[in-house]
Design an enzyme around this catalytic site. Structure first.
Site, short mmCIF file in Angstrom:
data_model
loop_
_atom_site.label_atom_id
_atom_site.label_comp_id
_atom_site.label_asym_id
_atom_site.label_seq_id
_atom_site.Cartn_x
_atom_site.Cartn_y
_atom_site.Cartn_z
N HIS A 1 -9.74 1.23 4.04
CA HIS A 1 -8.50 1.37 4.88
C HIS A 1 -8.83 2.46 6.16
O HIS A 1 -9.40 3.28 6.01
CB HIS A 1 -7.36 2.01 3.98
N GLY B 1 2.18 2.65 10.58
CA GLY B 1 3.14 3.52 10.83
C GLY B 1 3.87 3.99 12.11
O GLY B 1 4.49 5.14 12.10
N LYS C 1 0.13 4.35 -0.35
CA LYS C 1 -0.65 5.52 0.07
C LYS C 1 -0.41 6.64 -0.82
O LYS C 1 -0.16 6.18 -2.05
CB LYS C 1 0.08 5.70 1.52
N GLU D 1 -7.13 4.80 7.26
CA GLU D 1 -6.93 6.24 6.74
C GLU D 1 -8.08 6.89 6.04
O GLU D 1 -8.28 8.26 6.32
CB GLU D 1 -5.58 6.55 6.19
N GLU E 1 -5.77 -4.81 10.38
CA GLU E 1 -4.72 -3.57 10.65
C GLU E 1 -5.25 -2.83 11.96
O GLU E 1 -5.92 -2.08 11.78
CB GLU E 1 -4.96 -2.52 9.63
N ASN F 1 1.06 -1.18 -0.03
CA ASN F 1 -0.09 0.03 0.14
C ASN F 1 0.82 1.24 -0.03
O ASN F 1 1.42 1.51 0.97
CB ASN F 1 -0.97 -0.08 1.30
N SER G 1 2.96 -1.92 10.49
CA SER G 1 4.41 -1.70 10.60
C SER G 1 5.20 -3.41 10.55
O SER G 1 6.06 -3.64 11.01
CB SER G 1 4.71 -1.48 12.08
P1 PGA Z 1 2.61 0.66 7.67
O1 PGA Z 1 1.12 0.74 6.88
O2 PGA Z 1 3.39 -0.65 7.18
O3 PGA Z 1 3.51 1.82 7.28
O4 PGA Z 1 2.45 0.48 9.18
C1 PGA Z 1 0.30 -0.31 6.95
C2 PGA Z 1 -0.81 0.08 6.09
O5 PGA Z 1 -1.31 1.10 6.54
O6 PGA Z 1 -1.47 -0.57 5.23
#
Ligand code: PGA
Length: 250
Positions: free
Chosen positions: A95, A173, A12, A97, A167, A10, A213
């Site tokens: 997601h 993140g 983003k 976000e 998630e 992903n 992460s």
């Molecule tokens: P990250 O993001 O690996 O940077 O924690 C995962 C995601 O949001 O899909």
């Protein structure tokens, strides 16, 4: 029947088309011939063409979102049909976000999911609790609510193409990864909900990915957990070497 691992990137809101091309040029030769994991890269919309052009048959391409209508006056949105025309095979839906910053709800997740399935895109539906919910002991309730909402009105047959990404929002993140045990417990809750909605056969076939992460150094221990069928990778998918290392850990 073992489930094939799915490793999805992903990106983003990172990478221009040119940066995406550079990534693909570096990444593809790093893939080991014996690696069997399914790989998907989900770039921002403007870089779909660059990724799809380089992806060949080994790597799938996904959108990061889609709208449930075919077309219309919905500024800033793209439809399932548009993603298919841009050579997408997959799409991320719901997601955290999108839920946190763009008003995504369980109901809009459900609508997007139905339109992805109708267009034969393989959806990756994201669920997960925020830190306060985990601390209040609400993780299972939240996962159940998100799954029930997402799966409403979808048949067992339609569900066969769905992958779910667990998630935990507190792990995205932040560098804080859920332990394989925490992830496996959550995955069991999600699989039980899939079983209620779609029956045991479909639920058993459904891949449940972990996201939050995931890095080259924790991928192996996560991936060796039987309940973890792959990963949705944010930050560590931006670098070809680290994403290739995660793929080979699977
Ligand atoms: P990250 O993001 O690996 O940077 O924690 C995962 C995601 O949001 O899909």
């Amino acid at each position: 029947m073992a489930r094939t691992k799915l490793i999805a990137a992903n990106w983003k809101m990172y990478k221009t088309p040119q940066q995406a091309e550079e990534f693909m040029r570096a990444f593809l030769p790093m893939l080991e011939a014996q690696s069997k994991a399914e790989i998907v890269i989900c770039p921002p919309f403007p870089a779909l063409h660059a990724v799809a052009g380089a992806a060949g048959t080994r790597v799938g391409v996904g959108g990061q979102n889609l709208h449930w209508e075919k077309e219309g006056a919905f500024t800033g949105e793209v439809s399932a049909q548009m993603l298919v025309a841009a050579k997408c095979t997959h799409v991320i839906i719901g997601h955290s976000e999108r839920r946190q910053y763009f008003g995504e709800t369980d109901d809009t997740v459900n609508r997007r999911l139905k339109s992805a399935i109708a267009a034969k895109l393989k959806p990756i539906v994201c669920v997960g609790e925020v830190l306060q919910e985990r601390e209040a002991g609400l993780t299972e309730d939240v996962l159940r609510r998100q799954c029930v909402g997402a799966f409403r009105g979808i048949s067992a047959e339609e569900a066969m193409s769905i992958a779910i990404a667990y998630e935990p929002v507190w792990a995205i993140g932040t560098g804080k990864t859920a332990t394989p045990q925490i992830a496996a417990d959550a995955h069991r809750v999600i699989r039980a909900e899939a079983s209620k909605a779609f029956g045991e056969f479909a639920a058993h076939s459904t891949r449940i990915l972990y996201g939050g992460s995931v890095k080259p150094d924790n991928a192996k221990s996560l991936m060796s957990e039987e309940e973890i069928d792959g990963a949705l990778v944010g930050g560590a998918s931006l670098d070809p070497k680290s994403f290739a290392a995660i793929v080979s850990a699977a």
